[in-house]
Write an enzyme that holds these catalytic residues in place. Structure first.
Site, short mmCIF file in Angstrom:
data_model
loop_
_atom_site.label_atom_id
_atom_site.label_comp_id
_atom_site.label_asym_id
_atom_site.label_seq_id
_atom_site.Cartn_x
_atom_site.Cartn_y
_atom_site.Cartn_z
N GLU A 77 -8.23 -18.24 -17.07
CA GLU A 77 -8.73 -17.14 -17.90
C GLU A 77 -7.89 -16.92 -19.16
OE1 GLU A 77 -9.75 -13.91 -15.42
OE2 GLU A 77 -9.38 -12.36 -16.92
N GLU B 159 -12.89 -11.07 -22.44
CA GLU B 159 -12.42 -9.72 -22.14
C GLU B 159 -12.04 -8.98 -23.43
OE1 GLU B 159 -9.39 -10.01 -19.13
OE2 GLU B 159 -8.39 -8.21 -19.85
N HIS C 252 -15.05 -8.20 -16.91
CA HIS C 252 -13.68 -7.74 -16.72
C HIS C 252 -13.68 -6.36 -16.07
CE1 HIS C 252 -10.43 -5.04 -18.17
NE2 HIS C 252 -9.70 -6.01 -17.66
N GLU D 206 -15.26 -8.44 -10.64
CA GLU D 206 -13.82 -8.30 -10.40
C GLU D 206 -13.58 -7.02 -9.59
OE1 GLU D 206 -11.53 -8.31 -14.04
OE2 GLU D 206 -9.65 -8.64 -12.97
#
Ligand code: MG
Length: 388
Positions: free
Chosen positions: A239, A265, A315, A335
């Site tokens: 990531e 993100e 995110h 997540e």
């Protein structure tokens, strides 16, 4: 129906913070002379916006990033654009806010401010129509939401092992760790980053997804070498290896690796994600609905992702992202930041809102009967100073 008032509340955490061994690479950690390269990336305040209508509905939205700045943007620039408008016209109001702020906005705090307001408007829409937001976005695309556990911050190998085993036992089939060693530690640091992955893989076995977070901490040469070292460990993704603007370098990295690359993100709006898609830069988009432009923009990016064979795994936990995951075939999972102590700031939402979904056996469920986003403000939250 008309918007009567827009209020902003800055929640400042005054309680204990546990940082301990939570060390990770950041965009400044590759610079020399850094004494605390995490400082800029831990945040201990949160912005809540409330939009109230003349019929008494109150929609709630929120923003992280730099909430004090975001508050000023809402109060002085965006709130006046909404007063007197019909809150159900979400498409028009997003466009009005975006186009009115384009000279000083387009990304960052201005988009976080627009996102918070857009989320509040969709909350009103859901409450007024008696439907959860995911039902308005496209309804259920899955029985429940798979999650991955997002808390492997430590770089002590024995504690890392202990934590990973614990999360697997709790039923999570995915977990993400951070690169504990910055670029400035060179080859030796890279070895230690790889060692962390190796230890987690050996602990949880082959049936658990492992993800590695780089949080924009590296450059192209380091990233390319790191990906090569990581090949044996079957990672679900790596990531944010580079800065969000290095789109061309992400595309170049993909020529050297089969490991899926994720990011987004810190990218904003359909335009930002269009550029990523056209460049073939990423395999997984990780926008946060409360940064990217709210539900209005997230929905469009999901379609863009679907057309281009890109997965959407937003995110952050939080209800605003869960409605997007539930309603999109582009999104296989969410997540999950567990409710524990305050460590980097991501966890703070658990202490501000009631109604956040709690994982059972690694999975989340959304309530078909709970209208809007499904959140209320805790009546007397402990350890906060609230500035209105
Ligand atoms: Mg991340």
């Amino acid at each position: 129906m008309k918007i009567r008032a827009v209020r902003t509340k800055l929640y400042k955490w005054t309680g204990p913070v546990t940082t301990g061994d939570t060390i990770f690479a950041t965009p400044v950690s590759l610079l020399p002379f850094q004494r605390d390269s995490q400082a800029a990336y831990r945040f201990f305040s949160w912005l809540v916006v409330e939009v109230e209508t003349d019929e008494g509905h109150i929609g709630i939205g929120n923003a992280g990033l730099c909430p004090d700045v975001t508050k000023a943007i809402v109060d002085s620039k965006l709130a006046p654009l909404l007063i007197g408008e019909n809150p159900l016209n979400t498409e028009y109001l997003y466009e009005k806010m975006y186009r009115s702020s384009v000279a000083f906005g387009r990304k960052g705090a201005v988009l976080a401010a627009i996102s918070a307001l857009d989320i509040a408007l969709w909350d009103i829409k859901g409450i007024a129509l008696g439907q959860p937001v995911f039902m308005l976005l496209g309804g259920r695309t899955k029985e429940q939401i798979e999650t991955y556990y997002s808390r492997l911050y430590t770089r002590q190998l024995d504690r890392l092992q202990e934590e990973a085993a614990h999360y697997k036992n709790e039923g999570f089939t995915g977990m993400k760790l951070r690169c504990g060693y910055p670029l400035t530690e060179g080859r030796a640091g890279m070895k230690k980053n790889v060692e962390m992955v190796k230890v987690v893989r050996e602990t949880v076995g082959d049936d658990v997804d492992i993800m590695l977070e780089a949080y924009m901490g590296f450059n192209f040469a380091y990233a390319r070498a790191l990906l090569k070292e990581l090949e044996p460990y079957n990672l679900r993704w790596v990531e944010e290896l580079l800065l969000p603007d290095e789109i061309h370098l992400f595309s170049k990295l993909k020529q050297y690796t089969d490991i899926p690359l994720s990011g987004g993100e810190h990218e904003y709006t359909r335009f930002g994600f269009h550029d990523l898609a056209v460049a073939g830069a990423l395999d997984i988009f990780q926008f946060d609905t409360n940064r990217v432009g709210g539900f209005t923009e997230a929905q469009k990016i999901c379609t863009l992702a679907q057309v281009n064979g890109i997965e959407v795994i937003p995110h952050g936990g939080q209800m605003h992202n869960l409605h997007v995951v539930m309603s999109s075939f582009a999104s296989p999972m969410a997540e999950y930041f567990p409710q524990t102590g305050i460590e980097v700031g991501n966890e703070m939402f658990w202490y501000i809102f009631d109604g956040e979904a709690v994982a059972q056996n690694g999975k989340l469920q959304l309530d078909d009967q709970r209208p809007g986003v499904g959140l209320t403000l805790k009546p007397n939250p402990e350890h906060f100073t609230i500035i209105e």
